[in-house]
Design a protein around this motif. Sequence first.
Motif, PDB file in Angstrom:
ATOM      1  N   GLU A 227      40.729   9.767  30.189  1.00 11.76           N
ATOM      2  CA  GLU A 227      39.834  10.803  31.338  1.00 11.76           C
ATOM      3  C   GLU A 227      40.412  12.191  30.707  1.00 11.76           C
ATOM      4  O   GLU A 227      39.819  13.190  30.768  1.00 11.76           O
ATOM      5  N   TYR A 228      41.890  12.237  30.658  1.00 13.61           N
ATOM      6  CA  TYR A 228      42.321  13.468  30.379  1.00 13.61           C
ATOM      7  C   TYR A 228      41.834  13.909  28.900  1.00 13.61           C
ATOM      8  O   TYR A 228      41.615  15.121  28.707  1.00 13.61           O
ATOM      9  N   ILE A 229      41.739  13.164  28.227  1.00 17.78           N
ATOM     10  CA  ILE A 229      41.330  13.329  26.571  1.00 17.78           C
ATOM     11  C   ILE A 229      39.778  13.916  26.835  1.00 17.78           C
ATOM     12  O   ILE A 229      39.443  14.926  26.131  1.00 17.78           O
ATOM     13  N   ARG A 230      38.929  13.074  27.608  1.00 19.99           N
ATOM     14  CA  ARG A 230      37.675  13.360  27.879  1.00 19.99           C
ATOM     15  C   ARG A 230      37.530  14.958  28.504  1.00 19.99           C
ATOM     16  O   ARG A 230      36.544  15.812  27.812  1.00 19.99           O
ATOM     17  N   GLN A 231      38.440  15.148  29.347  1.00 19.40           N
ATOM     18  CA  GLN A 231      38.317  16.549  30.010  1.00 19.40           C
ATOM     19  C   GLN A 231      38.655  17.631  28.904  1.00 19.40           C
ATOM     20  O   GLN A 231      38.211  18.883  28.843  1.00 19.40           O
ATOM     21  N   ALA A 232      39.780  17.391  27.981  1.00 19.34           N
ATOM     22  CA  ALA A 232      40.255  18.263  27.099  1.00 19.34           C
ATOM     23  C   ALA A 232      39.292  18.596  26.337  1.00 19.34           C
ATOM     24  O   ALA A 232      38.906  19.773  25.849  1.00 19.34           O
ATOM     25  N   LYS A 233      38.532  17.623  25.513  1.00 20.05           N
ATOM     26  CA  LYS A 233      37.383  17.994  24.784  1.00 20.05           C
ATOM     27  C   LYS A 233      36.492  18.765  25.407  1.00 20.05           C
ATOM     28  O   LYS A 233      35.836  19.774  24.683  1.00 20.05           O
ATOM     29  N   GLU A 234      36.037  18.507  26.384  1.00 19.33           N
ATOM     30  CA  GLU A 234      34.913  19.245  27.024  1.00 19.33           C
ATOM     31  C   GLU A 234      35.464  20.802  27.302  1.00 19.33           C
ATOM     32  O   GLU A 234      34.872  21.426  27.044  1.00 19.33           O
ATOM     33  N   MET A 235      36.790  20.990  27.802  1.00 22.50           N
ATOM     34  CA  MET A 235      37.291  22.036  28.137  1.00 22.50           C
ATOM     35  C   MET A 235      37.038  23.033  26.707  1.00 22.50           C
ATOM     36  O   MET A 235      36.941  24.233  26.791  1.00 22.50           O
ATOM     37  N   LEU A 236      37.709  22.419  25.693  1.00 22.58           N
ATOM     38  CA  LEU A 236      37.729  23.103  24.248  1.00 22.58           C
ATOM     39  C   LEU A 236      36.426  23.276  23.877  1.00 22.58           C
ATOM     40  O   LEU A 236      35.909  24.303  23.198  1.00 22.58           O
ATOM     41  N   GLU A 237      35.288  22.439  24.024  1.00 24.29           N
ATOM     42  CA  GLU A 237      34.046  22.656  23.574  1.00 24.29           C
ATOM     43  C   GLU A 237      33.370  23.803  24.306  1.00 24.29           C
ATOM     44  O   GLU A 237      32.691  24.540  23.697  1.00 24.29           O
ATOM     45  N   ILE A 238      33.596  23.934  25.609  1.00 24.40           N
ATOM     46  CA  ILE A 238      33.208  25.091  26.134  1.00 24.40           C
ATOM     47  C   ILE A 238      33.568  26.337  25.747  1.00 24.40           C
ATOM     48  O   ILE A 238      32.954  27.184  25.749  1.00 24.40           O
ATOM     49  N   ALA A 239      34.753  26.306  25.772  1.00 19.06           N
ATOM     50  CA  ALA A 239      35.577  27.572  24.986  1.00 19.06           C
ATOM     51  C   ALA A 239      35.016  27.889  23.755  1.00 19.06           C
ATOM     52  O   ALA A 239      34.806  29.132  23.306  1.00 19.06           O
ATOM     53  N   ARG A 240      34.902  26.822  22.575  1.00 16.56           N
ATOM     54  CA  ARG A 240      34.378  27.233  21.264  1.00 16.56           C
ATOM     55  C   ARG A 240      32.682  27.773  21.447  1.00 16.56           C
ATOM     56  O   ARG A 240      32.349  28.669  20.804  1.00 16.56           O
ATOM     57  N   LYS A 241      32.133  27.068  22.455  1.00 15.29           N
ATOM     58  CA  LYS A 241      30.834  27.613  22.756  1.00 15.29           C
ATOM     59  C   LYS A 241      30.526  29.103  23.411  1.00 15.29           C
ATOM     60  O   LYS A 241      29.774  29.841  22.797  1.00 15.29           O
ATOM     61  N   ALA A 242      31.430  29.709  24.043  1.00 19.85           N
ATOM     62  CA  ALA A 242      31.596  30.699  24.613  1.00 19.85           C
ATOM     63  C   ALA A 242      31.821  31.896  23.236  1.00 19.85           C
ATOM     64  O   ALA A 242      31.398  32.903  23.383  1.00 19.85           O
ATOM     65  N   VAL A 243      32.709  31.339  22.278  1.00 20.31           N
ATOM     66  CA  VAL A 243      32.947  32.206  21.146  1.00 20.31           C
ATOM     67  C   VAL A 243      31.755  32.486  20.489  1.00 20.31           C
ATOM     68  O   VAL A 243      31.624  33.428  19.777  1.00 20.31           O
ATOM     69  N   ASP A 244      30.814  31.486  20.515  1.00 17.27           N
ATOM     70  CA  ASP A 244      29.710  31.497  19.431  1.00 17.27           C
ATOM     71  C   ASP A 244      28.460  32.353  20.035  1.00 17.27           C
ATOM     72  O   ASP A 244      27.634  32.755  19.319  1.00 17.27           O
ATOM     73  N   GLU A 245      28.490  32.385  21.404  1.00 14.77           N
ATOM     74  CA  GLU A 245      27.399  32.953  21.853  1.00 14.77           C
ATOM     75  C   GLU A 245      27.431  34.785  21.929  1.00 14.77           C
ATOM     76  O   GLU A 245      28.359  35.237  21.770  1.00 14.77           O
TER      77      GLU A 245
END
Length: 106
Positions: free
Chosen positions: A88-106
């Motif tokens: 669950e911590y790994i899943r949450q970490a992936k999600e947080m990092l993907e959100i951060a990367r998406k914000a960089v692309d927008e």
Amino acid sequence: MSIADDEAEKAYPTRYWNGTHAKEQFYCDTDDLQEAYLRGRTALPTNAEIEAVAKWNSCEWDGVDSYAAKDEDDAWDYAGEIPGFHAEYIRQAKEMLEIARKAVDE
């Protein structure tokens, strides 16, 4: 050596001119440098990055009232004793990092 240094050396090993100790050099322009920066900045998170975020996140929860984690590794080890917590911590970490990367692309 940092994880990034190690990955860079594996991706682009140091090359030398024909059996000498002189390193090969190449020249690039600012467009090449900008492209390299953008690729690095928008790359998918590595497993090491995901685990680092998961460990940090596991510190926010210290188990039960009778257990207080001493540090990130201690919290991570304790969370591993409870089925499903690491995943669950790994899943949450992936999600947080993907959100951060998406914000960089927008």
